[in-house]
Design a protein around this motif. Structure first.
Motif, mmCIF file in Angstrom:
data_model
loop_
_atom_site.group_PDB
_atom_site.id
_atom_site.type_symbol
_atom_site.label_atom_id
_atom_site.label_comp_id
_atom_site.label_asym_id
_atom_site.label_seq_id
_atom_site.Cartn_x
_atom_site.Cartn_y
_atom_site.Cartn_z
ATOM 1 N N TYR A 221 -36.206 -32.756 -40.296
ATOM 2 C CA TYR A 221 -36.679 -33.682 -39.262
ATOM 3 C C TYR A 221 -37.869 -34.493 -39.720
ATOM 4 O O TYR A 221 -38.535 -34.175 -40.710
ATOM 5 C CB TYR A 221 -36.989 -32.923 -37.970
ATOM 6 N N ALA A 222 -38.130 -35.584 -38.969
ATOM 7 C CA ALA A 222 -39.253 -36.475 -39.220
ATOM 8 C C ALA A 222 -39.750 -36.991 -37.879
ATOM 9 O O ALA A 222 -39.031 -36.924 -36.870
ATOM 10 C CB ALA A 222 -38.828 -37.628 -40.125
ATOM 11 N N VAL A 223 -40.975 -37.517 -37.848
ATOM 12 C CA VAL A 223 -41.544 -38.069 -36.620
ATOM 13 C C VAL A 223 -42.086 -39.465 -36.903
ATOM 14 O O VAL A 223 -42.462 -39.792 -38.034
ATOM 15 C CB VAL A 223 -42.654 -37.169 -36.041
ATOM 16 N N SER A 224 -42.147 -40.298 -35.826
ATOM 17 C CA SER A 224 -42.570 -41.680 -35.993
ATOM 18 C C SER A 224 -43.180 -42.212 -34.702
ATOM 19 O O SER A 224 -42.709 -41.874 -33.609
ATOM 20 C CB SER A 224 -41.370 -42.561 -36.370
ATOM 21 N N PRO A 225 -44.183 -43.095 -34.810
ATOM 22 C CA PRO A 225 -44.721 -43.731 -33.605
ATOM 23 C C PRO A 225 -43.942 -44.968 -33.184
ATOM 24 O O PRO A 225 -44.072 -45.429 -32.042
ATOM 25 C CB PRO A 225 -46.147 -44.112 -34.031
ATOM 26 N N ASP A 226 -43.132 -45.532 -34.103
ATOM 27 C CA ASP A 226 -42.553 -46.857 -33.855
ATOM 28 C C ASP A 226 -41.131 -47.053 -34.356
ATOM 29 O O ASP A 226 -40.617 -48.183 -34.329
ATOM 30 C CB ASP A 226 -43.454 -47.915 -34.505
ATOM 31 N N LEU A 227 -40.474 -46.021 -34.839
ATOM 32 C CA LEU A 227 -39.117 -46.070 -35.382
ATOM 33 C C LEU A 227 -39.038 -46.769 -36.747
ATOM 34 O O LEU A 227 -37.959 -46.911 -37.298
ATOM 35 C CB LEU A 227 -38.138 -46.760 -34.409
ATOM 36 N N ILE A 228 -40.194 -47.174 -37.288
ATOM 37 C CA ILE A 228 -40.228 -47.841 -38.593
ATOM 38 C C ILE A 228 -40.878 -46.950 -39.642
ATOM 39 O O ILE A 228 -40.312 -46.682 -40.704
ATOM 40 C CB ILE A 228 -40.994 -49.184 -38.506
ATOM 41 N N GLN A 229 -42.090 -46.478 -39.353
ATOM 42 C CA GLN A 229 -42.827 -45.609 -40.262
ATOM 43 C C GLN A 229 -42.562 -44.147 -39.882
ATOM 44 O O GLN A 229 -42.800 -43.753 -38.751
ATOM 45 C CB GLN A 229 -44.323 -45.911 -40.191
ATOM 46 N N TRP A 230 -42.116 -43.358 -40.860
ATOM 47 C CA TRP A 230 -41.716 -41.973 -40.578
ATOM 48 C C TRP A 230 -42.505 -40.996 -41.438
ATOM 49 O O TRP A 230 -42.746 -41.241 -42.620
ATOM 50 C CB TRP A 230 -40.222 -41.785 -40.830
ATOM 51 N N GLU A 231 -42.858 -39.876 -40.826
ATOM 52 C CA GLU A 231 -43.487 -38.766 -41.541
ATOM 53 C C GLU A 231 -42.470 -37.628 -41.613
ATOM 54 O O GLU A 231 -42.059 -37.085 -40.589
ATOM 55 C CB GLU A 231 -44.740 -38.300 -40.807
ATOM 56 N N PHE A 232 -42.074 -37.269 -42.818
ATOM 57 C CA PHE A 232 -41.015 -36.289 -42.998
ATOM 58 C C PHE A 232 -41.604 -34.879 -43.044
ATOM 59 O O PHE A 232 -42.525 -34.599 -43.799
ATOM 60 C CB PHE A 232 -40.211 -36.613 -44.257
ATOM 61 N N LYS A 233 -41.033 -34.001 -42.221
ATOM 62 C CA LYS A 233 -41.605 -32.676 -41.987
ATOM 63 C C LYS A 233 -40.860 -31.552 -42.701
ATOM 64 O O LYS A 233 -41.368 -30.443 -42.809
ATOM 65 C CB LYS A 233 -41.617 -32.394 -40.480
#
Length: 295
Positions: A221-233
């Motif tokens: 999974y990953a998280v994002s504030p804007d659907l463009i920049q993602w932080e992969f967990k």
């Protein structure tokens, strides 16, 4: 409904059931999926977009194909300008392309409309194929996550995830944000890439869960504030059950009143694919429903 009373897998048929997608209404759950028959991956007549309806994930009705043969991998059903739109792909004949069908009533569906064909020509999409569309609506903007393939630069065929968005009500003009390189590529945890993205809102951020790896597939999974920049967990650990003995993937997540639910495709020791359910209180950590001991 009380999901705790259900047992995994929640649905199995003689056909191989793949790529589930859920659309919840007041009446119940509309389940779209890939129907794969006859154990010959290469023949278009063995693939179709299937549909069934359930109120309780015990009884299923109206099971039928809603596409012609030669299509697969339904994505997130959305409401767009007053109509239902279901994305999917042509499969397995080349060129494999993205398409969608339109419905006004969730019963009758249009012929496929092909879109985002320019994604075939991205420099990292060496095989010139586009599969696994995922739609996400954010205000007046529609995002699409998709998968391309490289069969040349890796030890084995590698699936890579791309992203595009459109503000066009007709879905004809797209901006590809991953034109030069994929959003998700090959990694140490998944040397053959990723596929089958699901994206959902969790409070003030977006969460993406996807199938990481092809040969040894699992979830990440990953998280994002804007659907463009993602932080992969990284990897999502889930309980081992018999219906996912070989591999599991193609997640789809939706929100219930008290929790998040995930429907997942699992492959058992007989290489048969079925669907099961998981629940989560926070949308990040997942718990399997209990398994049917006879499975």
């Amino acid at each position: 409904m009380d999901f705790k009373q259900l047992r995994n897998p929640v649905w199995e048929r003689s056909d191989n059931l793949r790529d589930p997608s859920i659309y919840k209404t007041e009446e119940g759950y509309h389940l779209f999926y890939s129907r794969y028959s006859n154990k010959d991956w290469s023949r278009p007549e063995n693939w179709a977009i299937g549909y069934t309806f359930t109120k309780d994930f015990v009884h299923y009705e109206k099971d039928r194909d809603i596409s012609a043969k030669g299509f697969a991998s339904p994505g997130d059903l959305i409401l767009w300008n007053g109509k239902y739109i279901l994305p999917y792909q042509s499969y397995p004949e080349t060129p494999t392309m993205l398409c969608y069908s339109v419905s006004e009533d969730l019963k009758y569906w249009s012929e496929p409309v092909f879109f985002l064909e320019e994604a075939r020509n991205l420099p990292w999409n060496q095989a010139e194929r586009v599969i696994d569309p995922t739609f996400v609506v954010d205000g007046d903007r529609l995002h699409c996550f998709f998968v391309g393939t490289d069969r040349m630069h890796y030890e084995r065929a590698t699936n890579l995830v791309g992203h595009a968005y459109t503000d066009d009500p007709e879905l004809k003009k797209w901006v590809i944000t991953t034109a030069e390189s994929p959003l998700i590529g090959a990694s140490k945890a998944a040397p053959d890439g990723a596929e089958n993205v699901t994206v959902y809102r969790k409070q003030d951020e977006w969460v993406m869960i996807y199938s990481e790896g092809l040969f040894e597939q699992h979830l990440a999974y990953a998280v994002s504030p804007d659907l463009i920049q993602w932080e992969f967990k990284g990897k999502i650990d889930i309980e081992a059950q018999n219906w996912i003995t070989v591999r599991y993937g193609a997640p789809y997540v939706w929100k219930e009143e008290e929790c998040f639910m995930m429907i997942l495709m699992g492959e058992d020791k007989n290489n048969h694919t079925t669907f099961g359910l998981l629940s989560s209180q926070d949308g990040i950590h997942w718990k399997m429903l209990k398994e049917n001991k006879s499975h």
